[in-house]
Design an enzyme around this catalytic site. Structure first.
Site, PDB file in Angstrom:
ATOM      1  N   LEU A   1     -14.649  -6.346  33.059  1.00  0.00           N
ATOM      2  CA  LEU A   1     -13.854  -5.654  32.058  1.00  0.00           C
ATOM      3  C   LEU A   1     -13.129  -4.495  32.730  1.00  0.00           C
ATOM      4  CD1 LEU A   1     -16.428  -5.452  29.098  1.00  0.00           C
ATOM      5  CD2 LEU A   1     -14.895  -7.329  29.736  1.00  0.00           C
TER       6      LEU A   1
ATOM      7  N   VAL B   1     -22.425   8.046  38.329  1.00  0.00           N
ATOM      8  CA  VAL B   1     -22.659   9.389  38.871  1.00  0.00           C
ATOM      9  C   VAL B   1     -22.514   9.360  40.391  1.00  0.00           C
ATOM     10  CG1 VAL B   1     -24.283  11.306  39.105  1.00  0.00           C
ATOM     11  CG2 VAL B   1     -24.264   9.938  37.007  1.00  0.00           C
TER      12      VAL B   1
ATOM     13  N   GLY C   1      -3.484  12.761  45.598  1.00  0.00           N
ATOM     14  CA  GLY C   1      -4.129  11.735  44.782  1.00  0.00           C
ATOM     15  C   GLY C   1      -5.553  12.041  44.396  1.00  0.00           C
TER      16      GLY C   1
ATOM     17  N   LYS D   1     -22.056  13.685  33.843  1.00  0.00           N
ATOM     18  CA  LYS D   1     -22.965  13.291  34.921  1.00  0.00           C
ATOM     19  C   LYS D   1     -24.261  14.095  34.870  1.00  0.00           C
ATOM     20  CE  LYS D   1     -19.032  11.982  37.794  1.00  0.00           C
ATOM     21  NZ  LYS D   1     -18.178  12.351  38.946  1.00  0.00           N
TER      22      LYS D   1
END
Length: 433
Positions: free
Chosen positions: A12, A134, A189, A207
């Site tokens: 997915l 994480v 980036g 996290k």
């Protein structure tokens, strides 16, 4: 003996991470089959834009109907890397109901609804693995919930967001301001066009919730995590940190109380000594420091984001889940038996660095010291310096001994009311000592 029928995998999402998962599944197919004990087959890939060219993925595998894909009934494992809350939550629970185990990298969903997802996995006797949620490629979740399962973890302290670490490292090493460092991170980036989730601490807070829940066998939701961003950190803060032999990092901190009856989870910028292992974590790297009774101090370090590193963690989970599938077993599920109280930020005890703009005249230091004493906050060091611009103001920097966050907040509120205090320039916690 190798099983001949392949295990079918539905993917997915096929963005930066998903495309790397598909690539590794293809290029390392023989090795993965040998490690699992059966071949794996990419049975379908759900995407939003089917017209986009996806090198190495047959066009007949592409679909926009993710729900139909997870409902097929012949899928063994669903890999979810689309992110967000919906439709990811519904797709994952639907996958469990139709016989598939799930590997996810969805930190936001797990931090918000991890308990419900684990319950759905247990109800259907399926696996839910999420190492990639994480710290990217760093093996962290599995060591916490398996390797340290016989130990008592007391504290988890870490840098879990590469974007913010790059920005703060650039500010520290070059003297750049926040905006300048953010612009460079964006150009390279490391930062998204909208960096809010990173720089305001939302990503790290999700996290932290996951890590605290696993480490302390207690349900910790995203709403339980105190969160502060790093957009207000200045070059002056770094100058003060250097004078103390420290640097500044955005930290996720999860810890037990001294009596062991409660836990706290928080994300905020903090000064840490240059001697601490986390101080040397540079660029976009992540590192997590774990303290436990028997093992002592452990540090996990590596790339915390990016397509290939995150895909590495996804594939590790995929191998583990496929092995479980072959053996007719499931791996560790949620462990929340301890059910410890999650305490508010006011209960946290640490040291503080407070920078004040004050009137440059006799008696100011005595007034400030009196306010600290009245609120039960002990002062460690004080540094006062007059301004060269001759505006009648001075800078006063106070570093405290350990005190509760509630006591410090009361102190700062009282300081703001003093006529001689023109402003509170910055407040920063001091950790790692």
């Amino acid at each position: 003996m190798m099983r001949t029928r392949p295990l079918k995998v539905a993917l997915l999402g096929c963005g930066v991470v998903g495309s790397e998962v598909a690539r590794i599944m293809t290029t390392h197919a023989d090795d993965l089959a040998a490690r699992i004990g059966a071949p794996i087959e990419l049975a379908g890939v759900a995407v939003r834009r089917p017209s986009k060219v996806r090198e190495g993925i047959p066009a007949e595998l592409i679909t926009t109907d993710a729900t139909a894909l997870v409902k097929r009934g012949d899928i063994d494992v669903v890999v979810e890397v689309i992110g967000g809350i919906e439709p990811a939550r519904t797709l994952i629970t639907t996958a469990f109901e139709h016989g598939a185990s799930v590997v996810s990298a969805n930190k936001a969903l797990l931090a918000q609804d991890g308990a419900a997802l684990h319950a759905a996995a247990d109800e259907n006797d399926k696996d839910l693995y999420y190492e990639a949620a994480v710290a990217g490629a760093i093996p962290l979740i599995r060591p916490l919930r398996e390797s340290l399962a016989g130990d008592k973890v007391n504290r988890v302290l870490g840098i879990v967001n590469g974007t913010t670490n790059f920005i703060l490292d650039k500010m520290d090493s070059t003297g750049a301001g926040y905006q300048e460092a953010l612009d460079e991170a964006t150009a390279l980036g490391y930062a998204e066009a909208d960096p809010t989730a990173d720089v305001e601490g939302f990503d790290a807070a999700a996290k932290a919730a996951i890590l605290a829940g696993i480490a302390f066998h207690t349900r910790v939701r995203l709403d339980d995590v105190h969160r502060e961003g790093m957009t207000e950190v200045t070059a002056a803060d770094f100058a003060s940190a250097k004078e103390m032999g420290c640097t500044i990092k955005l930290l996720a901190i999860c810890e037990r109380s001294a009596d062991g009856a409660s836990v706290t989870a928080r994300v905020h910028p903090a000064m840490i000594p240059l001697s601490h292992p986390l101080a040397s974590v540079r660029g976009a790297y992540n590192a997590v420091f774990v303290e436990s009774d028997a093992a002592g101090q452990l540090m996990f370090y590596g790339p915390g984001a990016g397509g290939a590193p995150t895909a590495s963690a996804v594939l590790g989970d995929l191998v583990a889940v496929c092995r479980n599938r072959l053996n007719g077993a499931t791996g560790p599920g949620e462990s929340a038996y301890a059910a410890l109280t999650v305490s508010p930020m006011g209960d946290v005890v640490t040291r503080y660095h407070i920078s004040l703009d004050v009137a440059d005249k006799p008696g100011v230091l005595a007034q400030v010291a009196t306010v600290f004493a009245e609120h039960g906050v002990s002062i460690d060091t004080v540094r006062q310096q007059g301004r060269q611009d001759g505006d009648g103001e001075a800078s006063l920097v106070v570093v405290t001994h350990r005190a509760s966050d509630a006591s410090l907040s009361g102190t700062v509120e009282a300081l703001r009311k003093l006529d001689t205090v023109r402003g509170v320039a910055s407040i920063m916690r001091v950790e790692g000592e």
